[in-house]
Write a protein that holds these residues in place. Structure first.
Motif, mmCIF file in Angstrom:
data_model
loop_
_atom_site.group_PDB
_atom_site.id
_atom_site.type_symbol
_atom_site.label_atom_id
_atom_site.label_comp_id
_atom_site.label_asym_id
_atom_site.label_seq_id
_atom_site.Cartn_x
_atom_site.Cartn_y
_atom_site.Cartn_z
ATOM 1 N N ALA A 60 -9.206 5.684 -10.407
ATOM 2 C CA ALA A 60 -9.331 6.591 -9.257
ATOM 3 C C ALA A 60 -8.848 5.907 -7.982
ATOM 4 O O ALA A 60 -8.209 6.528 -7.124
ATOM 5 C CB ALA A 60 -10.785 7.050 -9.103
ATOM 6 N N GLY A 61 -9.142 4.601 -7.861
ATOM 7 C CA GLY A 61 -8.691 3.862 -6.686
ATOM 8 C C GLY A 61 -7.176 3.745 -6.621
ATOM 9 O O GLY A 61 -6.582 3.801 -5.537
ATOM 10 N N GLN A 62 -6.528 3.595 -7.772
ATOM 11 C CA GLN A 62 -5.068 3.555 -7.800
ATOM 12 C C GLN A 62 -4.482 4.865 -7.299
ATOM 13 O O GLN A 62 -3.488 4.879 -6.567
ATOM 14 C CB GLN A 62 -4.586 3.255 -9.220
ATOM 15 C CG GLN A 62 -4.925 1.855 -9.708
ATOM 16 C CD GLN A 62 -4.599 1.664 -11.180
ATOM 17 O OE1 GLN A 62 -3.907 2.475 -11.796
ATOM 18 N NE2 GLN A 62 -5.101 0.595 -11.762
ATOM 19 N N ARG A 63 -5.093 5.975 -7.704
ATOM 20 C CA ARG A 63 -4.615 7.278 -7.223
ATOM 21 C C ARG A 63 -4.815 7.393 -5.713
ATOM 22 O O ARG A 63 -3.957 7.903 -4.994
ATOM 23 C CB ARG A 63 -5.363 8.407 -7.930
ATOM 24 C CG ARG A 63 -5.117 8.470 -9.439
ATOM 25 C CD ARG A 63 -3.687 8.913 -9.736
ATOM 26 N NE ARG A 63 -3.475 9.032 -11.157
ATOM 27 C CZ ARG A 63 -3.059 8.069 -11.959
ATOM 28 N NH1 ARG A 63 -2.809 6.876 -11.450
ATOM 29 N NH2 ARG A 63 -2.871 8.275 -13.247
ATOM 30 N N LEU A 64 -5.966 6.902 -5.239
ATOM 31 C CA LEU A 64 -6.239 6.972 -3.803
ATOM 32 C C LEU A 64 -5.245 6.130 -3.013
ATOM 33 O O LEU A 64 -4.789 6.531 -1.931
ATOM 34 C CB LEU A 64 -7.668 6.511 -3.524
ATOM 35 C CG LEU A 64 -8.141 6.570 -2.064
ATOM 36 C CD1 LEU A 64 -8.054 7.992 -1.521
ATOM 37 C CD2 LEU A 64 -9.561 6.038 -1.933
ATOM 38 N N LEU A 65 -4.883 4.953 -3.545
ATOM 39 C CA LEU A 65 -3.910 4.096 -2.862
ATOM 40 C C LEU A 65 -2.570 4.789 -2.677
ATOM 41 O O LEU A 65 -1.886 4.591 -1.670
ATOM 42 C CB LEU A 65 -3.705 2.800 -3.650
ATOM 43 C CG LEU A 65 -4.688 1.663 -3.391
ATOM 44 C CD1 LEU A 65 -4.400 0.500 -4.319
ATOM 45 C CD2 LEU A 65 -4.607 1.204 -1.939
ATOM 46 N N GLU A 66 -2.165 5.592 -3.657
ATOM 47 C CA GLU A 66 -0.886 6.295 -3.563
ATOM 48 C C GLU A 66 -0.860 7.239 -2.370
ATOM 49 O O GLU A 66 0.193 7.479 -1.778
ATOM 50 C CB GLU A 66 -0.618 7.072 -4.852
ATOM 51 C CG GLU A 66 -0.392 6.184 -6.070
ATOM 52 C CD GLU A 66 -0.260 6.987 -7.354
ATOM 53 O OE1 GLU A 66 -0.294 8.230 -7.267
ATOM 54 O OE2 GLU A 66 -0.132 6.376 -8.436
ATOM 55 N N HIS A 67 -2.032 7.769 -2.019
ATOM 56 C CA HIS A 67 -2.106 8.694 -0.879
ATOM 57 C C HIS A 67 -2.437 7.979 0.429
ATOM 58 O O HIS A 67 -2.097 8.470 1.509
ATOM 59 C CB HIS A 67 -3.191 9.755 -1.136
ATOM 60 C CG HIS A 67 -2.907 10.641 -2.304
ATOM 61 N ND1 HIS A 67 -2.041 11.715 -2.229
ATOM 62 C CD2 HIS A 67 -3.376 10.608 -3.569
ATOM 63 C CE1 HIS A 67 -1.986 12.312 -3.407
ATOM 64 N NE2 HIS A 67 -2.783 11.669 -4.243
ATOM 65 N N ALA A 68 -3.115 6.825 0.330
ATOM 66 C CA ALA A 68 -3.669 6.196 1.527
ATOM 67 C C ALA A 68 -2.604 5.734 2.502
ATOM 68 O O ALA A 68 -2.712 5.974 3.711
ATOM 69 C CB ALA A 68 -4.556 5.012 1.115
ATOM 70 N N ALA A 69 -1.563 5.031 1.994
ATOM 71 C CA ALA A 69 -0.554 4.473 2.908
ATOM 72 C C ALA A 69 0.135 5.551 3.738
ATOM 73 O O ALA A 69 0.211 5.431 4.966
ATOM 74 C CB ALA A 69 0.460 3.648 2.120
ATOM 75 N N PRO A 70 0.652 6.649 3.110
ATOM 76 C CA PRO A 70 1.277 7.677 3.957
ATOM 77 C C PRO A 70 0.298 8.366 4.896
ATOM 78 O O PRO A 70 0.664 8.752 6.009
ATOM 79 C CB PRO A 70 1.872 8.663 2.938
ATOM 80 C CG PRO A 70 1.263 8.333 1.627
ATOM 81 C CD PRO A 70 0.863 6.909 1.678
ATOM 82 N N ILE A 71 -0.977 8.517 4.468
ATOM 83 C CA ILE A 71 -1.971 9.140 5.355
ATOM 84 C C ILE A 71 -2.183 8.277 6.595
ATOM 85 O O ILE A 71 -2.159 8.769 7.732
ATOM 86 C CB ILE A 71 -3.304 9.351 4.609
ATOM 87 C CG1 ILE A 71 -3.170 10.472 3.585
ATOM 88 C CG2 ILE A 71 -4.434 9.674 5.594
ATOM 89 C CD1 ILE A 71 -4.368 10.605 2.669
ATOM 90 N N LEU A 72 -2.390 6.974 6.381
ATOM 91 C CA LEU A 72 -2.623 6.081 7.516
ATOM 92 C C LEU A 72 -1.396 5.974 8.411
ATOM 93 O O LEU A 72 -1.517 5.885 9.640
ATOM 94 C CB LEU A 72 -3.040 4.696 7.004
ATOM 95 C CG LEU A 72 -4.414 4.646 6.309
ATOM 96 C CD1 LEU A 72 -4.647 3.264 5.710
ATOM 97 C CD2 LEU A 72 -5.526 5.008 7.271
ATOM 98 N N LEU A 73 -0.218 5.994 7.798
ATOM 99 C CA LEU A 73 1.005 5.934 8.597
ATOM 100 C C LEU A 73 1.170 7.195 9.432
ATOM 101 O O LEU A 73 1.553 7.132 10.603
ATOM 102 C CB LEU A 73 2.216 5.738 7.696
ATOM 103 C CG LEU A 73 3.560 5.606 8.425
ATOM 104 C CD1 LEU A 73 3.530 4.433 9.401
ATOM 105 C CD2 LEU A 73 4.692 5.435 7.440
ATOM 106 N N ARG A 74 0.873 8.356 8.846
ATOM 107 C CA ARG A 74 0.975 9.598 9.612
ATOM 108 C C ARG A 74 -0.012 9.608 10.778
ATOM 109 O O ARG A 74 0.290 10.104 11.867
ATOM 110 C CB ARG A 74 0.730 10.801 8.699
ATOM 111 C CG ARG A 74 1.824 11.031 7.656
ATOM 112 C CD ARG A 74 3.162 11.372 8.293
ATOM 113 N NE ARG A 74 3.166 12.677 8.913
ATOM 114 C CZ ARG A 74 3.510 13.804 8.300
ATOM 115 N NH1 ARG A 74 3.867 13.777 7.028
ATOM 116 N NH2 ARG A 74 3.514 14.965 8.946
ATOM 117 N N LEU A 75 -1.209 9.056 10.561
ATOM 118 C CA LEU A 75 -2.179 8.959 11.653
ATOM 119 C C LEU A 75 -1.659 8.044 12.762
ATOM 120 O O LEU A 75 -1.780 8.352 13.951
ATOM 121 C CB LEU A 75 -3.514 8.439 11.125
ATOM 122 C CG LEU A 75 -4.337 9.421 10.285
ATOM 123 C CD1 LEU A 75 -5.529 8.706 9.663
ATOM 124 C CD2 LEU A 75 -4.810 10.594 11.136
ATOM 125 N N ALA A 76 -1.057 6.907 12.361
ATOM 126 C CA ALA A 76 -0.484 5.999 13.361
ATOM 127 C C ALA A 76 0.665 6.660 14.107
ATOM 128 O O ALA A 76 0.822 6.491 15.323
ATOM 129 C CB ALA A 76 -0.004 4.713 12.682
#
Length: 289
Positions: A60-76
């Protein structure tokens, strides 16, 4: 259900470093605070995202990592966009890939510009996140296609059409193919290449042909790359304006039809760099280095 970006950032840091204590040190938290962040995240998601010994993402964490980087980048990127809207614009700080600044294009830049050379994805991500005011990126494309760039958020892209060049294969003068007037990529299926994504056209652009790598060059030193080519360590793809360097032969790619393309990227369609490019004609220098 929403995920707190602070928790998400902590999760990414722990997963990247493989350590709760190292993540705490990097983020400026206590180790107990990092553990609490992960516990809250797992409670919110209803499943563990990190196994503890050793520390590594669960499925589940691997799946979350796939989404996390673009989410954090979009927030930045959103934060940087808001900051630009309410604050004076800083001096031009451009992110550029090593081959993007063809001679005619370099002449357009203002004297006080600041430039940082970085790989293509880092330049685009840096523009999206506000680290660069704009960027210049280069690579291979079909004559009517844009460059293939990763999606780091809504960006304005301006193809510097006058900077398009023929793509050449750089090879040693005594290479069996050095005397050819043109080459198809199929002719090079068994060739050895120098993997130098910072100093040459990235081999990942050689679709659909996988590359056989003999030497890897880290960094963006084109002169070192050309010395390796001249010594017979492998082939490299370069824009035509680098042809003619002593000790290096260059043969154009004729099949498939490809061009070396430069594109400007910015968060605003009225960015000063884009305005400069619209106003001026870019004529690349066809000479050597």
């Amino acid at each position: 259900m929403g995920v707190d970006p602070h928790l998400l950032r902590t999760f990414v840091c722990v997963a990247e470093l493989g350590s709760f204590s190292a993540a705490a040190q990097r983020l400026g938290y206590t180790q107990s605070a990092v553990s609490q962040h992960i516990a809250v995240l797992e409670s919110d998601l209803g499943t563990p995202v990190l196994q503890r010994r050793p520390v590594a993402p669960t499925l589940a964490g691997q799946r979350l990592l796939e989404h996390a980087a673009p989410i954090l980048l979009r927030l930045a990127a959103a934060r940087a966009d808001v900051a630009r809207a309410v604050a004076p614009q800083p001096a031009m700080h451009l992110g550029v890939t090593s081959l993007a600044l063809v001679p005619g294009l370099a002449a357009l830049l203002p004297a006080m510009a600041e430039l940082t050379c970085a790989p293509r994805d880092e330049v685009v991500a840096g523009v999206a996140a506000g680290r660069f005011s704009a960027g210049l990126v280069a690579g291979l494309a079909a004559p009517s296609d844009p460059l293939r760039l990763n999606d780091f958020g809504p960006l304005h892209r301006f193809p510097v059409g006058q900077a398009e060049q023929v793509v050449v294969v750089a090879l040693a003068l005594d290479h069996p193919l050095a005397g050819r007037s043109g080459l198809a990529l199929a002719d090079l299926s068994g060739a050895f290449w120098i993997d130098a994504p910072g100093a040459a056209v990235p081999l990942s652009d050689l679709w659909p042909m996988p590359a056989r790598v003999s030497t890897r060059l880290h960094g963006d030193d084109v002169l070192t790359l050309l010395a390796l080519v001249a010594a017979g360590h492998g082939l490299a793809l370069l824009p035509q304006h680098l042809a003619g360097t002593a000790g290096v032969g260059c043969v154009p790619i004729t099949e498939p039809r490809l061009v070396f393309r430069v594109e400007a990227v910015a968060t605003s369609d009225t960015d000063p760099l884009l305005e400069l490019l619209r106003q001026r004609t870019v004529v690349p220098d066809r000479g050597g280095l």
